[in-house]
Design a protein around this motif. Sequence first.
Motif, PDB file in Angstrom:
ATOM      1  N   LEU A 104       0.644  -1.336   0.048  1.00 50.20           N
ATOM      2  CA  LEU A 104      -0.011   0.038   0.055  1.00 50.20           C
ATOM      3  C   LEU A 104       0.847   1.270  -0.085  1.00 50.20           C
ATOM      4  O   LEU A 104       0.546   2.298  -0.820  1.00 50.20           O
ATOM      5  CB  LEU A 104      -1.141   0.037   1.157  1.00 50.20           C
ATOM      6  CG  LEU A 104      -1.969   1.319   1.468  1.00 50.20           C
ATOM      7  CD1 LEU A 104      -2.816   1.427   0.102  1.00 50.20           C
ATOM      8  CD2 LEU A 104      -2.605   1.147   2.673  1.00 50.20           C
ATOM      9  N   PRO A 105       1.752   1.492   0.858  1.00 54.63           N
ATOM     10  CA  PRO A 105       2.582   2.821   0.884  1.00 54.63           C
ATOM     11  C   PRO A 105       3.112   2.948  -0.544  1.00 54.63           C
ATOM     12  O   PRO A 105       3.441   4.134  -0.734  1.00 54.63           O
ATOM     13  CB  PRO A 105       3.763   2.350   1.729  1.00 54.63           C
ATOM     14  CG  PRO A 105       3.013   1.539   2.786  1.00 54.63           C
ATOM     15  CD  PRO A 105       2.395   0.462   1.896  1.00 54.63           C
ATOM     16  N   PHE A 106       3.390   2.046  -1.365  1.00 53.46           N
ATOM     17  CA  PHE A 106       4.327   2.498  -2.696  1.00 53.46           C
ATOM     18  C   PHE A 106       3.384   3.132  -3.508  1.00 53.46           C
ATOM     19  O   PHE A 106       3.689   3.756  -4.345  1.00 53.46           O
ATOM     20  CB  PHE A 106       4.662   1.145  -3.226  1.00 53.46           C
ATOM     21  CG  PHE A 106       5.055   1.520  -4.832  1.00 53.46           C
ATOM     22  CD1 PHE A 106       6.580   1.668  -4.944  1.00 53.46           C
ATOM     23  CD2 PHE A 106       4.579   0.840  -5.731  1.00 53.46           C
ATOM     24  CE1 PHE A 106       7.012   1.924  -6.125  1.00 53.46           C
ATOM     25  CE2 PHE A 106       5.105   1.228  -7.000  1.00 53.46           C
ATOM     26  CZ  PHE A 106       6.181   1.592  -7.256  1.00 53.46           C
ATOM     27  N   ALA A 149       8.177  -1.798  -0.271  1.00 47.79           N
ATOM     28  CA  ALA A 149       7.348  -2.784  -0.963  1.00 47.79           C
ATOM     29  C   ALA A 149       8.055  -3.117  -2.124  1.00 47.79           C
ATOM     30  O   ALA A 149       7.737  -4.331  -2.792  1.00 47.79           O
ATOM     31  CB  ALA A 149       6.255  -2.082  -1.113  1.00 47.79           C
ATOM     32  N   VAL A 150       8.850  -2.502  -2.933  1.00 46.71           N
ATOM     33  CA  VAL A 150       9.521  -2.895  -3.990  1.00 46.71           C
ATOM     34  C   VAL A 150      10.502  -3.969  -3.977  1.00 46.71           C
ATOM     35  O   VAL A 150      10.548  -4.862  -4.635  1.00 46.71           O
ATOM     36  CB  VAL A 150      10.503  -1.680  -4.654  1.00 46.71           C
ATOM     37  CG1 VAL A 150      11.112  -2.203  -5.834  1.00 46.71           C
ATOM     38  CG2 VAL A 150       9.458  -0.400  -4.724  1.00 46.71           C
ATOM     39  N   VAL A 151      11.305  -3.950  -2.664  1.00 44.75           N
ATOM     40  CA  VAL A 151      11.973  -4.910  -2.561  1.00 44.75           C
ATOM     41  C   VAL A 151      11.292  -6.454  -2.128  1.00 44.75           C
ATOM     42  O   VAL A 151      11.391  -7.377  -2.534  1.00 44.75           O
ATOM     43  CB  VAL A 151      13.177  -4.933  -1.412  1.00 44.75           C
ATOM     44  CG1 VAL A 151      13.874  -5.975  -0.976  1.00 44.75           C
ATOM     45  CG2 VAL A 151      13.865  -3.577  -1.702  1.00 44.75           C
ATOM     46  N   VAL A 152      10.352  -6.144  -1.475  1.00 43.03           N
ATOM     47  CA  VAL A 152       9.258  -7.203  -1.018  1.00 43.03           C
ATOM     48  C   VAL A 152       8.773  -8.022  -2.326  1.00 43.03           C
ATOM     49  O   VAL A 152       8.720  -9.087  -2.553  1.00 43.03           O
ATOM     50  CB  VAL A 152       8.318  -6.917   0.102  1.00 43.03           C
ATOM     51  CG1 VAL A 152       7.361  -7.996   0.134  1.00 43.03           C
ATOM     52  CG2 VAL A 152       9.079  -6.470   1.517  1.00 43.03           C
ATOM     53  N   SER A 198      18.152  -1.490  -7.603  1.00 42.60           N
ATOM     54  CA  SER A 198      18.372  -0.324  -8.400  1.00 42.60           C
ATOM     55  C   SER A 198      17.357   0.553  -8.625  1.00 42.60           C
ATOM     56  O   SER A 198      17.248   1.701  -8.816  1.00 42.60           O
ATOM     57  CB  SER A 198      18.769  -0.938  -9.717  1.00 42.60           C
ATOM     58  OG  SER A 198      19.720  -1.902  -9.815  1.00 42.60           O
ATOM     59  N   ILE A 199      16.080  -0.123  -8.698  1.00 48.65           N
ATOM     60  CA  ILE A 199      14.657   0.562  -8.690  1.00 48.65           C
ATOM     61  C   ILE A 199      14.407   1.573  -7.382  1.00 48.65           C
ATOM     62  O   ILE A 199      14.018   2.691  -7.623  1.00 48.65           O
ATOM     63  CB  ILE A 199      13.498  -0.425  -8.856  1.00 48.65           C
ATOM     64  CG1 ILE A 199      13.672  -1.364 -10.040  1.00 48.65           C
ATOM     65  CG2 ILE A 199      12.161   0.322  -8.809  1.00 48.65           C
ATOM     66  CD1 ILE A 199      12.718  -2.322 -10.206  1.00 48.65           C
ATOM     67  N   VAL A 200      14.692   0.923  -6.110  1.00 45.13           N
ATOM     68  CA  VAL A 200      14.703   1.862  -5.101  1.00 45.13           C
ATOM     69  C   VAL A 200      15.506   3.108  -5.118  1.00 45.13           C
ATOM     70  O   VAL A 200      15.205   3.949  -4.778  1.00 45.13           O
ATOM     71  CB  VAL A 200      14.897   0.928  -3.840  1.00 45.13           C
ATOM     72  CG1 VAL A 200      15.125   1.847  -2.397  1.00 45.13           C
ATOM     73  CG2 VAL A 200      14.041  -0.139  -3.717  1.00 45.13           C
ATOM     74  N   PHE A 201      16.740   2.773  -5.495  1.00 40.80           N
ATOM     75  CA  PHE A 201      17.849   3.929  -5.703  1.00 40.80           C
ATOM     76  C   PHE A 201      17.108   4.859  -6.520  1.00 40.80           C
ATOM     77  O   PHE A 201      17.189   6.177  -6.536  1.00 40.80           O
ATOM     78  CB  PHE A 201      19.164   3.132  -6.053  1.00 40.80           C
ATOM     79  CG  PHE A 201      20.125   4.428  -6.330  1.00 40.80           C
ATOM     80  CD1 PHE A 201      21.021   4.547  -5.007  1.00 40.80           C
ATOM     81  CD2 PHE A 201      20.108   5.210  -7.363  1.00 40.80           C
ATOM     82  CE1 PHE A 201      21.923   5.620  -5.264  1.00 40.80           C
ATOM     83  CE2 PHE A 201      21.201   6.363  -7.560  1.00 40.80           C
ATOM     84  CZ  PHE A 201      22.085   6.512  -6.430  1.00 40.80           C
ATOM     85  N   LEU A 202      16.377   4.496  -7.584  1.00 42.01           N
ATOM     86  CA  LEU A 202      16.043   5.340  -8.670  1.00 42.01           C
ATOM     87  C   LEU A 202      14.789   6.073  -7.977  1.00 42.01           C
ATOM     88  O   LEU A 202      14.605   7.318  -8.228  1.00 42.01           O
ATOM     89  CB  LEU A 202      15.304   4.426 -10.051  1.00 42.01           C
ATOM     90  CG  LEU A 202      14.898   5.254 -11.002  1.00 42.01           C
ATOM     91  CD1 LEU A 202      15.813   6.035 -11.722  1.00 42.01           C
ATOM     92  CD2 LEU A 202      14.216   4.259 -11.932  1.00 42.01           C
ATOM     93  N   ALA A 548       4.584  -7.955 -10.697  1.00 40.33           N
ATOM     94  CA  ALA A 548       4.550  -7.545  -9.247  1.00 40.33           C
ATOM     95  C   ALA A 548       5.054  -5.974  -9.549  1.00 40.33           C
ATOM     96  O   ALA A 548       4.275  -4.991  -8.862  1.00 40.33           O
ATOM     97  CB  ALA A 548       5.495  -7.997  -8.439  1.00 40.33           C
ATOM     98  N   PHE A 549       5.917  -5.727 -10.352  1.00 36.66           N
ATOM     99  CA  PHE A 549       6.391  -4.409 -10.377  1.00 36.66           C
ATOM    100  C   PHE A 549       7.089  -4.354 -11.932  1.00 36.66           C
ATOM    101  O   PHE A 549       7.722  -5.325 -12.259  1.00 36.66           O
ATOM    102  CB  PHE A 549       7.552  -3.797  -9.487  1.00 36.66           C
ATOM    103  CG  PHE A 549       6.758  -3.427  -8.203  1.00 36.66           C
ATOM    104  CD1 PHE A 549       6.747  -4.119  -7.106  1.00 36.66           C
ATOM    105  CD2 PHE A 549       5.629  -2.342  -8.093  1.00 36.66           C
ATOM    106  CE1 PHE A 549       6.242  -3.711  -5.627  1.00 36.66           C
ATOM    107  CE2 PHE A 549       5.250  -1.798  -6.999  1.00 36.66           C
ATOM    108  CZ  PHE A 549       5.302  -2.763  -5.787  1.00 36.66           C
TER     109      PHE A 549
END
Length: 549
Positions: A104-106, A149-152, A198-202, A548-549
């Motif tokens: 949800l937070p994402f 959430a991106v990592v999960v 990488s996506i989280v860093f972005l 998922a993403f």
Amino acid sequence: MKPAPSTVLAIVLGAGVPLAFVGVFFAWPVAAMVARGLFADGVLDLGGFAEVLTRPRTLRLIGLTIGQAALASIVCVILGLPIAHVLYRLRFRGQRMLRALVVLPFVLPTVVVGVAFRTLLREGGLLGDLHLDGTFAAIMLALVFFNVAVVVRTVGTTWEGLDQRQEEAARVLGAGPVRVWFTVTLPRLAPAITSAASIVFLFCSTAFGVVLVLGGTRFGTIETEIYLLTTQFLDLRAASVLSMTQLVVVVAVLLVAARARGGRTAQRRVDSARSGRAPRPGDLPNIVVTLAVAAFLALPIVALLLRSLRTADGWGLGNYAALGTTGSRNALVVPVWTALGNSLVIAVQATAIALVIGLAASLVISRRPRSPGLRRSLAGFDGVLMLPLGVSAVTVGFGFLITLNQPPFDLRSSPVLVPIAQALVALPLVVRTVLPVLTGIDGRMRESAAVLGSAPWRVLRDVDLAIVGRPVLAASGFAFAVALGEFGATSFLSRPDRPTLPVVIFRLIGLPGGDNFGMAIAASVVLAAVTVAVIALVERLRVGTMGAF
């Protein structure tokens, strides 16, 4: 055997329309902003780079941007791995609800998250005694809140698809849990972890709304600096230099993520998925981390809801009743409910645009041509569609104003401009949700349908579109939620008489008076509630954990 002319036409249209859309409404505005940094009075001049990039403030902001993005990425990976194990390798009651809480937070609007953390951390808030309001720690908490959430999701869906027999064989041969993790499990998860980090860093390096609300100018980033340079100082040359710097970083990160994603896809094709198992005593540390993070994710939303019910006269619904007004001293041009209606209409329009463009592009990218050159071209096409995800929304928004101002694209006063900007932001998520499902379709199904006499359009309808129907609905939900909360480009493009709800919330929290702040809190709750309802529907429509993403 040469493909049929109709097939060639379909591929050209499927790739040409998305490329034209991205070219006109993304590449052109961004290039126009970049040109402001490269050319002075029509002459190429690279001196602006040396001037801007050697400023002490610029160096500090670049270091702060990279530092906070790297730190948030590390924290998200450390927290996300045990959560992914619990949510995707174990089976227990309430698992679906816990997954929804984590994701949800994402998709919450950045302005809502910023207001929620200010409510939580400011004096009188649930964590006010920690004195974190306006600090770097507050920004880090919000970035982790957004991106864990991106990592999960990314690691969890891969982990769920791995064959457990390799780990079981290692245990039978005498390997302990730690050795099994480092020698068997971790190497297979490494591509997914790299892709997620990488996506989280972005996302963290291009964060705008959260940093602007929580950090202001004290803890700014490249993104917020571009905003200040364009809106307050009108220093377009410096803003374009920073935009180019950010674009270089984004392209590098996307290349890393693409390579990692390729490794992750290959791994999932090799291994077969098996159902999860019941929790064991050895899973207790991971379960504790999962429950602690879940409580952390719920806390800002709970604080926001409680604060929305507090008024100058005590507990009540006064803040919600005030949403039908224009605020204290007519702070707004239109009531909040009108802004919500604007947001809903614009989000529907943006979703329709992103869905049509994203589905057409996904159908083309999912094909598996034999030619290595065509495969590389499709991979490049996929990467181009991901660029709007990481380029400054402020750059795109201001680029709209300086490019789409003359025929045949004079759209400055057109109501379609904001939906187009929001569709650009939602487009990558549509592709990432739909494409894995299309890629997973067995090509022999299409070949069998063609052998049986089905025309290409009928194969597309009866095979591809029939299978991808539910994921498309899920993608439309994601696109709608993202468009509903988009703030960066919309803050430039929305008209005063037709603002969106995030723009109104940001205006309210910047005005004096407890009544206006109370309205901002209530409006944030309303926006969050709509987003939660949409994401709950998405979770019901999703096919397993694909896309998922």
